[in-house]
Every structure is written in structure tokens, then in C-alpha cells.
Design an enzyme around this catalytic site. Structure first.
Site, mmCIF file in Angstrom:
data_model
loop_
_atom_site.group_PDB
_atom_site.id
_atom_site.type_symbol
_atom_site.label_atom_id
_atom_site.label_comp_id
_atom_site.label_asym_id
_atom_site.label_seq_id
_atom_site.Cartn_x
_atom_site.Cartn_y
_atom_site.Cartn_z
ATOM 1 N N GLU A 247 18.431 17.396 26.156
ATOM 2 C CA GLU A 247 18.525 16.424 25.061
ATOM 3 C C GLU A 247 17.387 16.750 24.121
ATOM 4 O OE1 GLU A 247 17.275 13.648 22.814
ATOM 5 O OE2 GLU A 247 17.073 12.346 24.572
ATOM 6 N N CYS A 281 14.121 10.431 18.654
ATOM 7 C CA CYS A 281 14.959 11.596 18.374
ATOM 8 C C CYS A 281 16.209 11.218 17.584
ATOM 9 C CB CYS A 281 15.336 12.310 19.666
ATOM 10 S SG CYS A 281 16.108 11.246 20.899
#
Length: 477
Positions: A247, A281
Site C-alpha cells: 500500500e 496517503c
């Protein structure tokens, strides 16, 4: 409440080390603790413990695994203030946001505890006398790496998937914000998790990844962090044919269509942009706004940015804390300076606040050329970019312009516009009329340079298992 006395957690026991690193409160730059640095011997002990723990845990029934996870989650909820206190001290985010992170982390464990009992295989019809069964079995020992921006919920996501699937895990948590992972390990020890199933180490990241990933006992590498580091770890793992779950970074676009009310949408967007000081993020960063709404949207966004209260996370009314360290301060200033030098308009913020603590103003840049660094480099801080677009096609083209695809957002009342974005925006997670990118029950992950694999949802446990096909002929002829 006090900041925890940090230790490694290996084989079900806490241990100190000869070397340690400082943990610094980013709100005042004061050392609040020391994080132990794992030696090679510590890492070898963790590998041995994880191997032994897997032999036990993989044979525990899904219901029993679920019960342990739920007990640990209950302990985390009961200790919410203590854990949030640690998070605010080491990270700087407002205390209420720290509490919400504890709840979110507990929710990951609770969801995956349920999914542990629904990790089904299947039977495939075959010719008479032969049965084909598909089994999903735990992959083995997991090396997990979590970042500093969410001290508890990021480690929780990886630990939850591993434990629910029957795997053991060695977690290397962030040295800047180690308290959240420490509290998770403490809760699982108190909940009765067998020794060696969860191991927690800290230290020099390159040394730990360089020691764990090549070891044949590591069967999966799960990482959340920057694209640069993720690609490096993926390359390293590929040399040993070790699967990865990555990720990685993003640069989330937001498409604001011409059929919405900018007075409503702009404050919503600004509030989410400055959550966690933009150190997320999935943080909405590139705002592509229909040109008919652009001026009104910009006015509302700038007003919200200027009114955002920045300060120590324990102070009443604070909405945004500091960035992580002085390196982030320098990075923000450089991106702003570069954008302005290329013709961007600086409408709010753009500078450090004071000279104690790592505080940076909520910043708004408008009419930024694509050549500016902030248009291609994820700022990972409190910088928003606002640019006008002529059409939805223009917005989708801009959204897809970068090699990242973790999260994207859109605002529209039109079903046709929503359909177009759902079909054409290149991203792993698209949210329309909301800026919530993921929940425990939904799959989360990126496309292109933003990663590989999914966490959360029913898809979240798949990477922690291997698929085995069993063909069984009922008689030998």
C-alpha cells in the site's frame, strides 16, 4: 497517564536492547521516550518465535482466533484515552483524533475477527469418482512494516489480516511513532494470544528489512509507505519469490463538477485536506474544480484554511497538529517556493508557524502549472492545489495524468457524471460525494505505482492465504 516504557515484544516477552533512538514530541521538539533498536540476534529470535507461533496459531480454529482478537479489541477500547494520549504525544495530532484512531484500529480487528470465520474454500464438480476441493490456508510468517502517520490504525490493519488468517507476524513499526504498536502488542498479550504469534521490533529500517525479507521463513511482505521504498522492498522480495502486499503513495485528485454548491463542498474538502496535517496517503490534494464554480469554491476553501486552528494536540479547539519532523517542514517550504516561482498563486499559508515545534500553515495554491513539483510529488502535508477545469473529461484526464492511483474523489449530483468517474478514473478507491476513502469492511489498495493487493473487506484476507487445489479420486484402479 504517561508515555509507555517501550520494549521489543518477541516470543511473548518484552525485552530491552543495548541501543535506542529518541522519540520526539513534534509539538515542542522534546524527547518523550526511547525506542529500542533490534539487533541481529533479536531479529533471529523473532524469526524463530514467529515460526513456532505459526505452528500453534495455524491449528487454532477460526472461532478461537476470532475470540482472542475480539478480546484484544475490547481492551484497546477500554484503554482508549491511554492509547490516544501516547499517539498525541508522539505524533502531535489532536487528542480527539487520537481517540478516533484507536476506535478505527479496534474496528479493523473486529471486522477481520468476523472474516476469520468466513474464509471459505469451495468444491468443484468433476467426473464421477473424483472430487476437486479448493482450500485457503494461512500463508505462514509475515514480515509487516507500518508507517508513522497513523501509529495505531496502520499496524492494526496488517496485524488483523495476518492473525485472522492464521498467520504469525513480525511487525516493524515506525520508530517516530512506536506507541500505538506497543499498545496493540500489550492488548494481545493480555488477551491470551499464544507466544510468538505477534512479534514487535524497531530499529534501522534498512537493516530490519534486509535481514527479514531474505529469510526463507518469511512467506509474505506487507508494507505501507512510500512508493520508492515499496518498489525497493518488492524487488528484494522478488529475488526470493516472496509475495508482497504493498500500500504505497498517492496524490489524490478531487473532481468538483459544476452541478454542486461550492459553499457546501469547499469547507468539507478543506476540513479533510488538513486532517492529520495532510499526512495521509489518501489525503485530497489536487482539486480540479469546474471553472463556473472555481472562484466561489476557492473563496470557501481559503476561508476554511485560514480559520483552521493549528497547535498542540492537547489544547482545546485545536484542529491540526504539527507535521512529523523538520524534514517535512523543509519539504513543504520547497514545494511552495517552487510552485510560486512558476506562476502559482499563494492564497493561504505557505510558511512555518513559530520556531518551536514542527507547525506549518494550512496552505492553498491556485492555478498551479503541471510543471510545478507539487503537481507530481505527493506533498504529504497541509498543501492543497486548486485548479479550474472546463469539463468532466478535462478533470478525468488530469486525475489520470500521474502514475499513482490510490484514492480519488468526486462531487456531483449527476448519476451520469458519477458513472463516468467510476468507469474512467484510474484508482483503487473512488469516493463520490464523500471524502472517506476506506472502511474496515471495504477493500483498500492502489493501482499503478500506488501498490499491489488489498486490505480490508472480504478481499483483505486473501493475500494472507495460499490457495491449494486438492483432487481426490475416491478409489485406486
Amino acid at each position: 497517564m504517561e508515555y509507555p516504557d517501550l520494549s521489543l515484544f518477541v516470543g511473548g516477552a518484552w525485552r530491552k536492547t543495548a541501543n535506542s533512538l529518541p522519540v520526539v514530541n513534534p509539538s515542542n521538539e522534546v524527547e518523550i521516550g526511547r525506542v529500542p533498536v533490534a539487533s541481529t540476534a533479536d531479529l533471529d529470535d523473532a524469526l524463530n518465535a514467529a515460526e513456532a507461533g505459526f505452528r500453534v496459531w495455524s491449528k487454532v480454529s477460526p472461532r478461537e482466533r476470532s475470540d482472542v482478537m475480539l478480546r484484544a479489541a475490547r481492551l484497546m477500547r477500554e484503554r482508549i484515552d491511554e492509547i490516544a494520549y501516547s499517539i498525541t504525544l508522539e505524533h502531535g495530532k489532536p487528542f480527539r483524533q487520537g481517540q478516533l484512531e484507536v476506535i478505527r484500529g479496534a474496528e479493523f480487528f473486529e471486522w477481520d475477527a468476523g472474516e476469520a470465520q468466513r474464509l471459505y474454500g469451495r468444491v468443484i464438480p468433476g467426473v464421477e469418482g473424483i472430487r476437486h476441493s479448493v482450500l485457503r490456508q494461512p500463508i505462514g510468517q509475515v514480515a509487516a512494516f507500518s508507517p508513522w502517520n497513523f501509529p495505531m490504525s496502520q499496524p492494526a490493519r496488517k496485524i488483523a489480516g495476518a492473525l485472522a488468517s492464521g498467520c504469525s507476524v513480525i511487525l516493524k513499526a515506525a520508530e517516530e511513532t512506536p506507541g500505538g504498536a506497543y499498545h496493540i502488542a500489550r492488548a494481545f498479550k493480555d488477551a491470551g494470544l499464544p507466544d510468538g504469534v505477534l512479534n514487535l521490533v524497531f530499529g534501522v529500517p534498512a537493516d530490519i528489512s534486509g535481514h527479514l525479507i531474505p529469510d526463507e521463513r518469511i512467506r509474505l511482505v506487507a508494507f505501507t509507505g512510500s512508493t520508492v521504498v515499496g518498489r525497493h522492498l518488492t524487488t528484494m522480495a522478488s529475488e526470493y519469490m516472496t509475495p508482497v502486499l504493498m500500500e504505497l503513495g498517492g496524490h489524490a485528485p478531487v473532481i468538483v463538477c459544476g452541478d454542486v454548491d461550492p459553499a457546501v463542498v469547499a469547507p468539507i474538502c478543506a476540513e479533510r485536506k488538513y486532517r492529520n496535517a495532510g499526512q495521509v496517503c489518501t489525503s485530497p490534494t489536487r482539486f480540479y474544480v469546474d471553472e463556473g464554480l472555481f472562484d466561489r469554491f476557492t473563496d470557501g476553501f481559503v476561508s476554511k484554511a485560514r480559520s483552521t486552528v493549528v497547535g498542540d494536540g492537547f489544547s482545546d479547539g485545536v484542529q491540526m497538529g504539527p507535521v512529523a519532523n523538520d524534514r517535512r517542514l523543509a519539504a513543504m517550504a520547497t514545494l511552495v517556493e517552487d510552485a510560486v516561482s512558476q506562476g502559482a498563486e499563494l492564497l493561504a499559508g505557505g510558511a512555518r508557524i513559530g520556531n518551536a515545534g514542527y507547525f506549518f500553515e494550512p496552505t492553498v495554491l491556485a492555478n498551479v502549472p503541471d510543471s510545478a513539483r507539487v503537481m507530481t510529488e505527493e506533498p504529504f502535508g497541509p498543501i492543497a492545489v486548486l485548479n479550474p477545469i472546463k469539463s468532466l473529461d478535462d478533470g478525468i484526464m488530469q486525475a489520470n495524468r500521474l502514475p499513482y492511483g490510490l484514492a480519488a474523489y468526486g462531487f456531483t449530483h449527476s448519476a451520469a457524471n458519477a458513472h463516468e468517474m467510476a468507469e474512467r478514473v484510474e484508482t483503487g478507491n473512488l469516493s463520490i460525494n464523500t471524502l472517506e476513502a476506506s472502511l474496515p469492511e471495504t477493500p483498500f489498495g492502489g493501482v499503478k505505482w500506488s501498490g499491489y493487493g488489498r486490505e480490508g473487506g472480504e478481499e483483505g484476507l486473501h493475500h494472507y492465504t495460499v490457495v491449494k487445489n486438492v483432487s481426490h479420486k475416491m478409489s485406486i484402479e
